[in-house]
Scaffold this active site. Structure first.
Site, PDB file in Angstrom:
ATOM      1  N   CYS A  16      32.304  45.119  35.801  1.00  0.00           N
ATOM      2  CA  CYS A  16      31.522  44.578  34.493  1.00  0.00           C
ATOM      3  C   CYS A  16      32.685  43.816  33.594  1.00  0.00           C
ATOM      4  O   CYS A  16      33.982  43.793  33.991  1.00  0.00           O
ATOM      5  CB  CYS A  16      31.229  45.782  33.546  1.00  0.00           C
ATOM      6  SG  CYS A  16      32.149  46.869  33.176  1.00  0.00           S
ATOM      7  N   GLY A  42      29.922  40.331  35.516  1.00  0.00           N
ATOM      8  CA  GLY A  42      28.664  41.362  35.802  1.00  0.00           C
ATOM      9  C   GLY A  42      27.426  40.529  35.582  1.00  0.00           C
ATOM     10  O   GLY A  42      27.119  39.915  34.595  1.00  0.00           O
ATOM     11  N   ASN A 117      34.722  49.321  31.918  1.00  0.00           N
ATOM     12  CA  ASN A 117      34.819  48.493  33.055  1.00  0.00           C
ATOM     13  C   ASN A 117      35.794  49.240  33.981  1.00  0.00           C
ATOM     14  O   ASN A 117      37.053  49.619  33.512  1.00  0.00           O
ATOM     15  CB  ASN A 117      35.781  47.283  32.569  1.00  0.00           C
ATOM     16  CG  ASN A 117      36.214  46.402  33.693  1.00  0.00           C
ATOM     17  OD1 ASN A 117      35.564  46.578  34.801  1.00  0.00           O
ATOM     18  ND2 ASN A 117      37.187  45.458  33.362  1.00  0.00           N
ATOM     19  N   GLY A 118      35.401  49.607  34.973  1.00  0.00           N
ATOM     20  CA  GLY A 118      36.377  50.428  36.320  1.00  0.00           C
ATOM     21  C   GLY A 118      35.541  51.477  36.941  1.00  0.00           C
ATOM     22  O   GLY A 118      34.065  51.061  36.715  1.00  0.00           O
ATOM     23  N   TYR A 258      40.442  36.862  42.570  1.00  0.00           N
ATOM     24  CA  TYR A 258      39.004  36.388  42.533  1.00  0.00           C
ATOM     25  C   TYR A 258      38.325  36.815  41.316  1.00  0.00           C
ATOM     26  O   TYR A 258      37.657  35.770  40.941  1.00  0.00           O
ATOM     27  CB  TYR A 258      38.384  37.285  43.738  1.00  0.00           C
ATOM     28  CG  TYR A 258      36.939  37.334  43.728  1.00  0.00           C
ATOM     29  CD1 TYR A 258      36.280  36.393  44.449  1.00  0.00           C
ATOM     30  CD2 TYR A 258      36.207  38.057  43.409  1.00  0.00           C
ATOM     31  CE1 TYR A 258      35.086  35.775  44.667  1.00  0.00           C
ATOM     32  CE2 TYR A 258      34.571  37.812  43.405  1.00  0.00           C
ATOM     33  CZ  TYR A 258      34.082  36.666  43.917  1.00  0.00           C
ATOM     34  OH  TYR A 258      32.697  36.541  44.118  1.00  0.00           O
TER      35      TYR A 258
END
Length: 511
Positions: A16, A42, A117-118, A258
């Protein structure tokens, strides 16, 4: 192709992107624009929670950000001068509405909202333990564990309860929390995920996943959130503290390869520049006899530029991406899977016909999309297709927030180079080496290790993986992977020369 490829076409997904602002008159609107700049992180769901005079209000839904807020009334409902927001891919937990963040809870004495996030690697154990103690979970997301730990802490203040909870969770996490009186930001002790602080022209503070989101809302970059830090932003300003002093630095290399936008900087290293260097290094390590270089849009274009510059070959637009296709969905039949890729990408016959094409991509995880691209180029008349990957081969899963948690889905973990070449239908296939990747990113780090997480390629995990360790039993037994212990010393920003002017946690408030 001699062998059937793994039956999936979904791309490699990050979990995210998060964004938060305090003290802005139209905080929810600003958060919407910040999240729009993070949409690449996301695309399964989005949400925003706003603080209106001490009362939190939530809007969330499935789909892209503009779909969730297509009705202007939903955003107009979110009044107030503070807000946090989230765009999501699912790593831990299903893709139901109950898992769309920011999560929000109404305690008897306060409201609390959380965006993450994670991936918390000991969340499953905590969930089982908490449920045995009577806890009731409203989602299947690992994020919710932190809310329970905060509430069950015996510390006397919310700030100390938050610290207590943060000291118990493990893995990769960047957290944003919103309460009626403040916004909090915390980063895991290893710094796996990118997290930055910016400031708007009128002085308000913004915290978000990437510097690109700061630029999108007109904020100036101030500093990176450092491993183990806990930031408080309220009416008094920004207070920089820490919840642990046992820290190190292991930025996820996939951010550079990426995930992150090319116009973002991570610890002072520009992502586009790093990707160009990856392409140059790939050309040095793995040259190909080609007539032109073609990058896979969009995340591989920077690496293709570097490869072309290093080889002197022309860098051509042999593939065109339909910008209105957000992602390649999982489809139930091979015909529909291939059609989905063709909707997203198309080859340019007048560019590639009769040519030896060097196809540069950023990574190969499952391999299916790559095989379709090679097939498209051949159908467009390409004489040869030599695939060059600007990252090492993925052999081991990720557990720190990347949607890649089983070895079974990794092409390079299950096949030799010759087998993969045949499966892709390519004339040749080669990858960037791990040392070449580290050299290309060129993080100016002087501490122990490289400052990067490269476990997906070399099996050297920078921390224990707790609940997920059983999934690597075979690799552990074979001696293919190893795990460092949690840090016992303190990382300092001065160990990265590009951010050496950033001060570590002080516990003081910056107005």
């Amino acid at each position: 192709m001699a062998t059937q490829l793994i039956e999936q076409t979904r791309s490699l997904n990050e979990e995210c992107g998060i964004f938060g602002v305090w003290g802005h008159q139209t905080a929810a609107n600003l958060t919407y624009y910040g999240l729009h700049a993070l949409q690449h992180r996301g695309q399964e769901g989005a949400g925003i929670v706003a603080n209106q005079q001490g009362r939190l209000w939530q809007e969330r839904g499935l789909g892209l950000l503009h779909d969730v807020f297509r009705d202007p009334a939903r955003l107009a409902h979110l009044q107030g001068q503070a807000a946090i927001g989230h765009v999501r891919y699912a790593t831990a937990g299903s893709a139901g509405i109950e898992n769309i963040q920011p999560l929000m809870v109404n305690f008897s004495d306060m409201q609390l909202s959380l965006a993450h996030n994670g991936n918390i690697t000991n969340a499953q154990s905590f969930r089982q333990s908490l449920e045995m103690q009577g806890a009731i979970f409203q989602s299947s997301s690992d994020t919710e564990v932190l809310l329970h730990l905060i509430r069950r802490s015996t510390a006397t203040t919310f700030y100390d309860r938050l610290k207590d909870a943060l000291q118990q969770v493990r893995g990769g996490f960047a957290f944003l929390l919103l309460t009626p009186t403040a916004m909090y930001a915390a980063l895991d002790p290893h710094g796996f995920r990118p997290f930055v602080v910016g400031q708007l022209p009128d002085g308000q503070y913004v915290v978000t996943s990437e510097t690109a989101a700061l630029h999108a809302v007109g904020a100036t970059f101030i500093r990176d959130v450092q491993p183990g830090e806990l930031l408080t932003i309220d009416q008094a300003g920004l207070r920089i503290d820490h919840y642990t002093s046992k820290t190190d630095l292991h930025i996820d290399a996939m951010e550079y390869i990426y995930f992150a936008r090319p116009d973002s900087d991570i610890y002072g290293v520009n992502v586009h520049t790093a990707r160009k260097r990856m392409g140059r290094q790939l050309a040095l390590e793995q040259p190909a006899a080609g007539d032109l270089v073609v990058g896979v849009p969009n995340s591989s274009l920077s690496a293709a530029m570097g490869y072309a510059e290093a080889t002197g070959l022309p860098n051509e637009m042999g593939l065109v991406k339909n910008q209105y296709i957000a992602r390649t969905f999982i489809e139930p039949t091979q015909e529909r899977r291939e059609r989905a890729v063709r909707m997203k990408l198309s080859a340019v016959p007048s560019v590639v016909a009769g040519k030896r094409v060097v196809l540069v991509d950023d990574s190969i995880v499952r391999g299916t999309t790559s095989s379709y691209i090679v097939k498209m180029l051949r159908e467009a008349g390409a004489k040869e297709v030599h695939v060059r990957i600007a990252s090492p081969a993925f052999k081991y899963p990720s557990f720190y927030g990347v949607d890649m948690q089983t070895t079974a889905e990794l092409l390079a973990a299950n096949h030799t180079l010759a087998e993969m070449t045949a499966m892709l239908g390519a004339d040749s296939l080669a990858f960037l080496s791990v040392p070449g990747l580290v050299q290309a990113i060129d993080l100016p780090y002087t501490g122990n290790g490289t400052g990067l997480t490269t476990a997906y390629f070399d099996g050297h995990y920078p921390s224990p993986i707790y609940d997920y360790e059983k999934t690597l039993t075979a690799a552990i037994t074979a001696g293919e992977v190893d795990f460092k212990t949690e840090p016992t010393t303190t990382y300092h920003p001065s160990q990265v020369s590009s951010i050496s002017d950033q001060q570590p946690a002080t516990g003081k408030t910056v107005s």
